[in-house]
Design an enzyme around this catalytic site. Structure first.
Site, PDB file in Angstrom:
ATOM      1  CE1 TYR A  95      37.358  40.702  35.922  1.00  8.86           C
ATOM      2  CE2 TYR A  95      36.914  39.701  33.795  1.00  8.86           C
ATOM      3  CZ  TYR A  95      37.043  39.596  35.162  1.00  8.86           C
ATOM      4  OH  TYR A  95      36.863  38.379  35.767  1.00  8.86           O
ATOM      5  NE  ARG A 149      44.720  34.598  42.337  1.00  9.55           N
ATOM      6  CZ  ARG A 149      43.518  34.351  41.832  1.00  9.55           C
ATOM      7  NH1 ARG A 149      42.857  33.295  42.201  1.00  9.55           N
ATOM      8  NH2 ARG A 149      42.929  35.154  40.961  1.00  9.55           N
ATOM      9  CE  LYS A 167      36.735  39.280  39.120  1.00  7.20           C
ATOM     10  NZ  LYS A 167      36.583  38.027  38.394  1.00  7.20           N
ATOM     11  CD  GLU A 238      37.186  38.017  42.139  1.00  7.26           C
ATOM     12  OE1 GLU A 238      35.953  37.879  42.169  1.00  7.26           O
ATOM     13  OE2 GLU A 238      37.925  37.319  41.403  1.00  7.26           O
ATOM     14  CG  ASP A 239      41.560  37.853  42.403  1.00  9.42           C
ATOM     15  OD1 ASP A 239      40.914  36.831  42.082  1.00  9.42           O
ATOM     16  OD2 ASP A 239      41.964  38.672  41.575  1.00  9.42           O
ATOM     17  CG  ASP A 261      34.407  35.555  40.754  1.00 12.82           C
ATOM     18  OD1 ASP A 261      33.550  34.950  40.110  1.00 12.82           O
ATOM     19  OD2 ASP A 261      35.206  36.367  40.241  1.00 12.82           O
ATOM     20  CG  ASP A 262      39.170  34.010  42.430  1.00 17.67           C
ATOM     21  OD1 ASP A 262      39.374  34.412  41.288  1.00 17.67           O
ATOM     22  OD2 ASP A 262      39.102  34.767  43.425  1.00 17.67           O
ATOM     23  CB  ALA A 302      41.182  28.932  39.586  1.00 17.15           C
ATOM     24  CG  ASN A 408      42.538  35.764  33.697  1.00 21.06           C
ATOM     25  OD1 ASN A 408      42.489  35.639  32.497  1.00 21.06           O
ATOM     26  ND2 ASN A 408      41.552  35.383  34.499  1.00 21.06           N
ATOM     27  CG  ASN A 452      37.161  36.084  33.106  1.00 20.33           C
ATOM     28  OD1 ASN A 452      36.460  36.407  34.042  1.00 20.33           O
ATOM     29  ND2 ASN A 452      38.435  36.419  33.013  1.00 20.33           N
TER      30      ASN A 452
HETATM   31  N1  NAI Z   1      39.573  32.330  33.813  1.00 20.89           N
HETATM   32  C1  NAI Z   1      39.054  32.598  34.995  1.00 20.89           C
HETATM   33  O1  NAI Z   1      37.849  32.900  35.133  1.00 20.89           O
HETATM   34  C2  NAI Z   1      39.916  32.533  36.204  1.00 20.89           C
HETATM   35  C3  NAI Z   1      41.258  32.409  36.088  1.00 20.89           C
HETATM   36  N2  NAI Z   1      42.027  32.353  37.202  1.00 20.89           N
HETATM   37  C4  NAI Z   1      43.459  32.335  36.996  1.00 20.89           C
HETATM   38  O2  NAI Z   1      43.980  31.088  37.356  1.00 20.89           O
HETATM   39  C5  NAI Z   1      45.310  31.252  37.776  1.00 20.89           C
HETATM   40  C6  NAI Z   1      45.512  30.469  39.045  1.00 20.89           C
HETATM   41  O3  NAI Z   1      44.703  30.998  40.071  1.00 20.89           O
HETATM   42  P1  NAI Z   1      44.578  30.242  41.478  1.00 20.89           P
HETATM   43  O4  NAI Z   1      44.170  28.837  41.261  1.00 20.89           O
HETATM   44  O5  NAI Z   1      43.737  31.028  42.366  1.00 20.89           O
HETATM   45  O6  NAI Z   1      46.092  30.311  41.942  1.00 20.89           O
HETATM   46  P2  NAI Z   1      46.822  29.348  42.907  1.00 20.89           P
HETATM   47  O7  NAI Z   1      48.068  30.015  43.300  1.00 20.89           O
HETATM   48  O8  NAI Z   1      45.871  28.902  43.947  1.00 20.89           O
HETATM   49  O9  NAI Z   1      47.161  28.076  41.984  1.00 20.89           O
HETATM   50  C7  NAI Z   1      48.167  28.012  41.044  1.00 20.89           C
HETATM   51  C8  NAI Z   1      48.437  26.551  40.769  1.00 20.89           C
HETATM   52  O10 NAI Z   1      49.356  26.463  39.701  1.00 20.89           O
HETATM   53  C9  NAI Z   1      50.350  25.530  40.043  1.00 20.89           C
HETATM   54  N3  NAI Z   1      51.596  25.824  39.364  1.00 20.89           N
HETATM   55  C10 NAI Z   1      52.446  26.840  39.582  1.00 20.89           C
HETATM   56  N4  NAI Z   1      53.523  26.695  38.810  1.00 20.89           N
HETATM   57  C11 NAI Z   1      53.340  25.573  38.101  1.00 20.89           C
HETATM   58  C12 NAI Z   1      54.129  24.875  37.155  1.00 20.89           C
HETATM   59  N5  NAI Z   1      55.314  25.304  36.799  1.00 20.89           N
HETATM   60  N6  NAI Z   1      53.641  23.750  36.635  1.00 20.89           N
HETATM   61  C13 NAI Z   1      52.440  23.282  37.005  1.00 20.89           C
HETATM   62  N7  NAI Z   1      51.656  23.893  37.901  1.00 20.89           N
HETATM   63  C14 NAI Z   1      52.116  25.023  38.451  1.00 20.89           C
HETATM   64  C15 NAI Z   1      50.514  25.677  41.543  1.00 20.89           C
HETATM   65  O11 NAI Z   1      51.147  24.539  42.091  1.00 20.89           O
HETATM   66  C16 NAI Z   1      49.068  25.816  41.947  1.00 20.89           C
HETATM   67  O12 NAI Z   1      48.497  24.550  42.072  1.00 20.89           O
HETATM   68  C17 NAI Z   1      45.536  32.752  37.900  1.00 20.89           C
HETATM   69  O13 NAI Z   1      46.265  33.223  36.786  1.00 20.89           O
HETATM   70  C18 NAI Z   1      44.163  33.331  37.872  1.00 20.89           C
HETATM   71  O14 NAI Z   1      44.138  34.607  37.274  1.00 20.89           O
HETATM   72  C19 NAI Z   1      41.499  32.358  38.458  1.00 20.89           C
HETATM   73  C20 NAI Z   1      40.165  32.490  38.627  1.00 20.89           C
HETATM   74  C21 NAI Z   1      39.270  32.644  37.507  1.00 20.89           C
HETATM   75  C1  PYR Z   2      39.075  36.051  36.533  1.00 22.90           C
HETATM   76  C2  PYR Z   2      39.493  35.967  37.919  1.00 22.90           C
HETATM   77  O1  PYR Z   2      38.679  36.033  38.817  1.00 22.90           O
HETATM   78  C3  PYR Z   2      40.879  35.764  38.210  1.00 22.90           C
HETATM   79  O2  PYR Z   2      41.685  35.616  37.308  1.00 22.90           O
HETATM   80  O3  PYR Z   2      41.206  35.752  39.406  1.00 22.90           O
HETATM   81 MG    MG Z   3      39.565  36.328  40.659  1.00 23.80          MG
END
Ligand code: NAI
Ligand code: PYR
Ligand code: MG
Length: 558
Positions: A95, A149, A167, A238-239, A261-262, A302, A408, A452
């Site tokens: 993962y 994504r 997952k 997912e993603d 999930d996200d 997210a 991530n 996570n």
């Molecule tokens: N810890 C966890 O369980 C999870 C973590 N994530 C992680 O969260 C991250 C984002 O995922 P999503 O929201 O789906 O992506 P997304 O693409 O929908 O959102 C990214 C956001 O970051 C903003 N962004 C980009 N560059 C930026 C900057 N320079 N300054 C400020 N904001 C900026 C964008 O404008 C957007 O609002 C990914 O790395 C993903 O792996 C996602 C789901 C679960």
């Molecule tokens: C953890 C997860 O689902 C993500 O980073 O997209």
């Molecule tokens: Mg995800």
């Protein structure tokens, strides 16, 4: 295979322990055959140690991933039992972060079919394609990605399949879902990443992604076909890229058994960690939950999912929506999100501030000095965005700042644990999306949390399945979060953790599942009436009994 031409395929069916049993029978009849194929003094215990030794001898994460993937094919029982017993060591390989490398390189490391590909060319005959899955009757949970994504790594097209597989490995190890019940799916719809279109080894269809209209038609046919072919299936999206993540969740959640999930899993897991973090910060500041000021750096699927989950919880505590919304600020690539910004995307409007009147605030330090947040949550994919100046600004307003770099994989984390720890003299309350090592100072160990969604989706899925829920409701997600927050042991609480330790995942999944079942019953979406009439203790014991054990006889009904 080409994953594309032959859309559906195939879980590993080889179980080395079965093979060993057959060979043992053969050995009784013909010992010489046995002695040729298996060492005469074969010991399963020594073989486990040998396997771990081989794994640990690999030089890098991707080599380890490939090794484990081969092990799963050779001996599924051994693979899952080692995973279950070595979660902290093996989860970071299967993962995040290593699954990110595996996805980026999937077309190059591909060895065998191991999931179901449904291609854009299958439009019009998706039902037929799904029907080729070998374990139709057993299927209970599908993780479906379109690869657009993957983690924070962008559009990886058909290379995204390992995220669905990873997952589902967590469902199996973490919640005892039977391997045969899981269906990893990648929708092969094209990619807008030129590098992959130019790669001669690329495994997916070589075309740009479809228009919204074509994609919507595809998704509608896909979900309808899924329900016909797999009537008992729960779908975890997912993603998917941001807009599609929100759109398909809104479109399908009232009609089908599904969740995202996200958006929802992440919302639940971060709310849970935040509640424990707020308790720790209150010990230093005396500040009640209702006075927490939360700054989201990143307002995508997210970030928005988490913000909505926090809002809903504040309302559950009795705050008005207006008051609760005032506790939350969001930032995207253009800075602090304010309602007067032109062309604001739909999902950013809800938390857009109406109370800021100055020039656009684009620098994170300036934003922190204006907002004075108690918690800074990163979901931006911006490596090292939480610089020393940012952390200094957080320290200026807080004795113990809550800092959650949740992006991530590790290579996109907003801050490393070492830096967060050093720059706050160990005061930070920290959780990250991908794992970091503990730090020891003056004989004391400081353990970072891992915020996570892997902590909640196995329990959400298990609870939805056992209750035979027809839908996944908001309250099921919220109660999963509350159950996770309250699952810390006394020792974990005393150690200042915000999430439980990963090696307790099955117990945690069982507790989450219990909360999800009760929430399904309260929402009248359950179809397992007998479970309504048992006490919580009996139900918890029942849930644990239903969990599949690696190497155990398959008696579970999951
Ligand atoms: N810890 C966890 O369980 C999870 C973590 N994530 C992680 O969260 C991250 C984002 O995922 P999503 O929201 O789906 O992506 P997304 O693409 O929908 O959102 C990214 C956001 O970051 C903003 N962004 C980009 N560059 C930026 C900057 N320079 N300054 C400020 N904001 C900026 C964008 O404008 C957007 O609002 C990914 O790395 C993903 O792996 C996602 C789901 C679960
Ligand atoms: C953890 C997860 O689902 C993500 O980073 O997209
Ligand atoms: Mg995800």
């Amino acid at each position: 295979m080409t994953a594309v031409a032959s859309p559906a395929l195939a879980v590993p069916t080889h179980d080395f322990s079965d093979m060993q049993a057959q060979l043992n029978v053969a050995a009784k009849a013909a010992p010489r055959i046995f002695s040729r194929v298996s060492p005469p003094h074969f010991s399963q215990t020594i073989h486990r140690a040998r396997t771990l030794n081989q794994l640990r001898s690999k030089n890098n994460g991707l080599e380890k991933y490939i090794y484990l993937n081969g092990l799963k094919e050779r001996d599924q029982g051994l693979f899952y039992s080692l995973l279950y017993e070595n979660m902290p060591e093996m989860v970071p390989i299967l993962y995040t972060p290593t699954v990110g490398d595996a996805c980026q390189n999937y077309s190059h490391i591909w060895r065998r079919p191991e999931g179901l590909y449904v291609s854009i060319g299958d439009k019009g005959r998706i039902r037929e394609v799904l029907s080729t899955w070998p374990n139709l009757r057993d299927a209970r949970i599908a993780v479906v990605t379109d690869g657009s994504r993957i983690l924070g790594l962008g559009d990886l097209g058909a290379n995204g399949l390992p995220i669905s597989i990873g997952k589902l490995d967590l469902y199996i190890a973490g919640a005892g879902i039977r391997p045969l019940s899981t269906v990893p799916i990648c929708l092969d719809l094209g990619t807008n990443t030129q590098k992959y279109l130019d790669d001669p080894l690329y495994i997916g269809v070589r075309r740009p992604r479809p228009s919204t209209e074509e994609m919507d038609e595809f998704m509608e046919e896909f979900m309808e076909a899924m329900t016909e072919v797999f009537p008992n299936l729960l779908v975890q999206f997912e993603d998917f890229s941001t807009d599609n993540a929100f759109r398909y969740l809104a479109k399908f959640r009232a009609q089908y058994k599904c969740f995202n999930d996200d958006v929802q899993g992440t919302g639940a897991v971060v709310l849970s960690g935040f509640l424990n973090a707020a308790r720790l910060s209150a010990q230093a500041s005396g500040r009640p939950l209702s006075e927490q000021r939360i700054l989201f750096f990143g307002a995508g699927s997210a970030g928005t999912g988490v913000a909505k989950q926090l809002l809903s919880f504040f309302k559950f505590l009795g705050m008005s929506e207006a008051d609760a919304t005032k506790q939350i600020w969001t930032v995207d690539s253009k800075g602090l999100i304010t309602a007067d910004r032109k062309g604001l995307q739909e999902h950013k409007k809800f938390f857009a501030r109406t109370d800021y009147e100055g020039p656009p605030l684009t620098n994170l330090v300036d934003i922190i000095n204006y907002v004075k947040p108690t918690a800074l949550l990163g979901l931006s994919t911006m490596r090292n965005a939480f610089s020393k100046e940012v952390i200094d600004a957080m320290m200026a307003h807080n004795e113990r700042p809550i800092v959650f770099p949740l992006s991530n994989p590790v290579s996109l984390s907003e801050i490393d644990y070492d830096d967060a720890f050093e720059w706050t003299n160990g005061k930070v309350i920290f959780a990250s999306g991908s794992p970091y090592r503990a730090i020891t100072r003056d004989s004391k160990t400081f353990e970072p949390g891992q915020g996570n969604n892997m902590y909640v989706f196995p329990g959400i899925g298990l609870g939805a399945l056992l209750s035979k829920a027809s839908r996944v409701t908001d309250t099921m997600i919220e109660q999963a979060s509350v159950a996770l927050a309250s699952s810390l042991t006394k020792e974990e609480t005393a150690a200042g953790l915000v999430y439980p330790r990963l090696d307790r995942i099955r117990d945690i999944s069982a507790r989450i599942s219990l909360a999800v079942i009760r929430a399904a019953q309260n929402a009248n979406v359950d179809n397992s009436p007998a479970l309504r009439h048992v006490t919580d203790n009996t139900l918890l014991a029942y849930i644990k009994e239903q969990m599949w054990q690696p190497h155990a006889t398959e008696t579970s009904n999951m």
